[in-house]
Design a protein around this motif. Sequence first.
Motif, PDB file in Angstrom:
ATOM      1  N   PHE A 344     -19.030  56.244  19.004  1.00 23.55           N
ATOM      2  CA  PHE A 344     -18.132  55.380  19.775  1.00 23.55           C
ATOM      3  C   PHE A 344     -18.396  55.526  21.270  1.00 23.55           C
ATOM      4  N   ASP A 345     -18.562  56.745  21.748  1.00 24.64           N
ATOM      5  CA  ASP A 345     -18.799  56.972  23.172  1.00 24.64           C
ATOM      6  C   ASP A 345     -20.090  56.292  23.630  1.00 24.64           C
ATOM      7  N   ARG A 346     -21.144  56.399  22.834  1.00 27.80           N
ATOM      8  CA  ARG A 346     -22.411  55.772  23.200  1.00 27.80           C
ATOM      9  C   ARG A 346     -22.280  54.252  23.288  1.00 27.80           C
ATOM     10  N   ALA A 347     -21.391  53.679  22.467  1.00 25.06           N
ATOM     11  CA  ALA A 347     -21.193  52.225  22.467  1.00 25.06           C
ATOM     12  C   ALA A 347     -20.115  51.776  23.445  1.00 25.06           C
ATOM     13  N   GLY A 348     -19.505  52.707  24.156  1.00 26.82           N
ATOM     14  CA  GLY A 348     -18.467  52.336  25.112  1.00 26.82           C
ATOM     15  C   GLY A 348     -17.181  51.870  24.470  1.00 26.82           C
ATOM     16  N   VAL A 349     -16.908  52.350  23.271  1.00 26.91           N
ATOM     17  CA  VAL A 349     -15.695  51.935  22.548  1.00 26.91           C
ATOM     18  C   VAL A 349     -14.494  52.695  23.090  1.00 26.91           C
ATOM     19  N   THR A 350     -13.478  51.957  23.527  1.00 22.91           N
ATOM     20  CA  THR A 350     -12.255  52.568  24.044  1.00 22.91           C
ATOM     21  C   THR A 350     -11.090  52.454  23.075  1.00 22.91           C
ATOM     22  N   GLY A 351     -11.254  51.674  22.026  1.00 25.18           N
ATOM     23  CA  GLY A 351     -10.207  51.506  21.031  1.00 25.18           C
ATOM     24  C   GLY A 351     -10.701  50.594  19.923  1.00 25.18           C
ATOM     25  N   VAL A 352      -9.911  50.501  18.874  1.00 32.08           N
ATOM     26  CA  VAL A 352     -10.237  49.629  17.745  1.00 32.08           C
ATOM     27  C   VAL A 352      -8.993  48.818  17.396  1.00 32.08           C
ATOM     28  N   GLY A 353      -9.153  47.525  17.331  1.00 33.25           N
ATOM     29  CA  GLY A 353      -8.059  46.646  16.931  1.00 33.25           C
ATOM     30  C   GLY A 353      -8.310  46.081  15.552  1.00 33.25           C
ATOM     31  N   PHE A 354      -7.241  45.675  14.895  1.00 29.65           N
ATOM     32  CA  PHE A 354      -7.404  45.065  13.577  1.00 29.65           C
ATOM     33  C   PHE A 354      -6.276  44.077  13.339  1.00 29.65           C
ATOM     34  N   GLY A 355      -6.569  43.101  12.500  1.00 26.13           N
ATOM     35  CA  GLY A 355      -5.570  42.073  12.235  1.00 26.13           C
ATOM     36  C   GLY A 355      -6.149  40.955  11.397  1.00 26.13           C
ATOM     37  N   PHE A 356      -5.648  39.735  11.650  1.00 22.77           N
ATOM     38  CA  PHE A 356      -5.984  38.566  10.847  1.00 22.77           C
ATOM     39  C   PHE A 356      -6.811  37.582  11.664  1.00 22.77           C
ATOM     40  N   ILE A 357      -7.705  36.894  10.980  1.00 23.69           N
ATOM     41  CA  ILE A 357      -8.464  35.809  11.591  1.00 23.69           C
ATOM     42  C   ILE A 357      -8.337  34.596  10.683  1.00 23.69           C
ATOM     43  N   ALA A 358      -7.746  33.539  11.191  1.00 25.57           N
ATOM     44  CA  ALA A 358      -7.629  32.279  10.457  1.00 25.57           C
ATOM     45  C   ALA A 358      -8.517  31.254  11.153  1.00 25.57           C
ATOM     46  N   ILE A 359      -9.382  30.625  10.383  1.00 24.42           N
ATOM     47  CA  ILE A 359     -10.356  29.672  10.925  1.00 24.42           C
ATOM     48  C   ILE A 359     -10.219  28.354  10.179  1.00 24.42           C
ATOM     49  N   GLN A 360     -10.265  27.271  10.918  1.00 22.25           N
ATOM     50  CA  GLN A 360     -10.251  25.943  10.296  1.00 22.25           C
ATOM     51  C   GLN A 360     -11.445  25.148  10.801  1.00 22.25           C
ATOM     52  N   ARG A 361     -12.199  24.602   9.861  1.00 22.78           N
ATOM     53  CA  ARG A 361     -13.245  23.669  10.270  1.00 22.78           C
ATOM     54  C   ARG A 361     -12.595  22.320  10.489  1.00 22.78           C
ATOM     55  N   LEU A 362     -12.790  21.766  11.674  1.00 23.45           N
ATOM     56  CA  LEU A 362     -12.149  20.503  11.996  1.00 23.45           C
ATOM     57  C   LEU A 362     -12.753  19.377  11.154  1.00 23.45           C
ATOM     58  N   GLY A 363     -11.994  18.320  11.001  1.00 20.03           N
ATOM     59  CA  GLY A 363     -12.458  17.181  10.223  1.00 20.03           C
ATOM     60  C   GLY A 363     -13.629  16.490  10.895  1.00 20.03           C
ATOM     61  N   LEU A 364     -14.243  15.563  10.193  1.00 18.79           N
ATOM     62  CA  LEU A 364     -15.437  14.893  10.700  1.00 18.79           C
ATOM     63  C   LEU A 364     -15.175  14.200  12.024  1.00 18.79           C
ATOM     64  N   ALA A 365     -13.969  13.675  12.221  1.00 15.77           N
ATOM     65  CA  ALA A 365     -13.661  12.974  13.471  1.00 15.77           C
ATOM     66  C   ALA A 365     -13.654  13.914  14.665  1.00 15.77           C
ATOM     67  N   GLU A 366     -13.413  15.217  14.416  1.00 15.59           N
ATOM     68  CA  GLU A 366     -13.371  16.189  15.502  1.00 15.59           C
ATOM     69  C   GLU A 366     -14.554  17.152  15.474  1.00 15.59           C
ATOM     70  N   SER A 367     -15.563  16.848  14.681  1.00 19.64           N
ATOM     71  CA  SER A 367     -16.644  17.812  14.460  1.00 19.64           C
ATOM     72  C   SER A 367     -17.417  18.154  15.718  1.00 19.64           C
ATOM     73  N   THR A 368     -17.407  17.261  16.708  1.00 23.56           N
ATOM     74  CA  THR A 368     -18.111  17.542  17.962  1.00 23.56           C
ATOM     75  C   THR A 368     -17.169  17.978  19.070  1.00 23.56           C
ATOM     76  N   SER A 369     -15.893  18.124  18.738  1.00 24.48           N
ATOM     77  CA  SER A 369     -14.922  18.548  19.744  1.00 24.48           C
ATOM     78  C   SER A 369     -15.086  20.031  20.054  1.00 24.48           C
ATOM     79  N   ARG A 370     -14.744  20.410  21.255  1.00 20.09           N
ATOM     80  CA  ARG A 370     -14.798  21.808  21.648  1.00 20.09           C
ATOM     81  C   ARG A 370     -13.889  22.632  20.750  1.00 20.09           C
ATOM     82  N   SER A 371     -14.379  23.792  20.280  1.00 19.12           N
ATOM     83  CA  SER A 371     -13.563  24.631  19.398  1.00 19.12           C
ATOM     84  C   SER A 371     -12.284  25.071  20.109  1.00 19.12           C
ATOM     85  N   ASP A 372     -11.207  25.116  19.344  1.00 19.83           N
ATOM     86  CA  ASP A 372      -9.870  25.459  19.836  1.00 19.83           C
ATOM     87  C   ASP A 372      -9.538  26.856  19.321  1.00 19.83           C
ATOM     88  N   ILE A 373      -9.660  27.868  20.176  1.00 18.72           N
ATOM     89  CA  ILE A 373      -9.546  29.261  19.743  1.00 18.72           C
ATOM     90  C   ILE A 373      -8.439  29.957  20.522  1.00 18.72           C
TER      91      ILE A 373
END
Length: 525
Positions: A344-373
């Motif tokens: 961890f020290d060699r990688a500069g890790v100061t902490g570790v977080g954990f949780g949930f990631i929910a991802i949605q692929r936008l529909g075809l009409a929005e496929s070129t829209s900037r991702s909303d994160i």
Amino acid sequence: MSPEPRSPLAGIAENLKAVFGEIGYTTAGIAELLGPDYTAAMHAGQPAAVRYRLRALPASPLGVAVAAFVLRDPVDVDTLAGVIGTGVLHELVDAHLAERLDEGRRVRVLIDIRPHMIAGRQQWVFSDADASMTEHVPGPDHVLGVGAASLSLLQATPTTPTGRVLDLGTGSGVQLLGQAGVCSEITGTDVHRRALEFAEATLIDSGVDAQLLEGSWFDPVAGREFDRIIANPPFVVGPPQIAHVYRDSGMDLDGATRLVVEQSCTHLAPGGSAHLLGAWVHQDHRSWQQRVADWLPDDGFAAWIIERDSVSPAQYVATWLADESLDLRGREAAERTRQWLEHFDRAGVTGVGFGFIAIQRLGLAESTSRSDILAETLTQYFEDPLGPEVVEYFARSQWLRDQTRDSILSARYRVRPSVALEDVKVADAAAGMGFTDVTLRLSRMDGPRWSHDVDTHLAAVISGLNPEGLNLAETLELYAVARGIEEQDLHDEAIAAVVDLVRHGLLLPAELLEGFPVDSVGSAR
């Protein structure tokens, strides 16, 4: 699912489940047998208390089952055979899932078969024996049952009707059970053949007909797209090695979570969503929010990344060494701690977080829209399942993406019925008596229980909103006239606040009310 059982256990699972139903080896049956205090002791991993309770009760088939399958105590052979049947008992022994003791007079079950209520249905989950009830060190090929992480993911995954579902790294099949009856096709994968054997046994007579595929990561489903992806991957953050299949990926630091995020995006059908557990490192030179957001494509996706907790490197290492049942005071733990923290020290890790990631692929009409994160912390306590909130979050986010400044002003809104307006005051230290104002706060009393500070003007404007009344611009105009305030000065502040309040569900656009009706306490149905 293959018509031919993968393992001897799958061949006898149907008979075992039939017996369990007859003798009441169910969540409700055990709770009634033990009573609330000793049921709580069982869930807290206090076997001596459960054993004490069983000794005080009259002998019964259910008591024998609890002793054999929960406590994994040695049980008289004839007694256990009288409960589950001689043939089933012999099959368990022959498959090395139970062992004979004392020259064959007693037998000990070597695996876990636990009843759980999942998706409103009584289920039995088959897995390796864990260390919660017996002195046991999980081996490198250990297959988990229903733990805290899997329960969290169950509650964070939507159960709305969908098409094709993938459970990546299915383990004992817990997440598959959560999708019972809501999808048209379901697939579970795992790199670990033993896990698939347990999963098949879990799914026997479960109401879930899943295709189970063996292989690494997304290899078994190469070229396929899914409408819902679920994954509780081996996301432990550490050196690139594998000590335990269920938790170690062999990838450096948070590489496993990154891989699942990136490849989930390539396997989602338009409009599909992924629901993942994950972990990520904290470093001084870059925020964790930016680190995780960079794993997602620049265009065509929406994501809600929620950090539920974060810990120091030392606390993180100690947690996972204890998970192995290592004595943290011993030499092995000391050496492992040193190696892990140095990495961890060699990688500069100061902490570790954990949780949930929910991802949605936008529909075809929005496929070129900037991702909303959006990546944010959610450390407050809440009890409501997160799955319905995720569904509503993506709907609220899509509504916001479709808006302009003018359309936000021309829209009508409803304050969520569960929202409270808090007038926060503290003791007046200067005066030595009374209270002084600190802030006004809007707080949800349901779901994730978000809170937002507001001023008196915004609180008054929001209190005047009605889905069948004036729109936001008209409400602002009426308030400005009543207070002698320049209306235009209120617009920017109100628009920014409305966007934040809609994103967190405190304020609901009238257009969304039909899709997400709220009841008297404000929970989305």
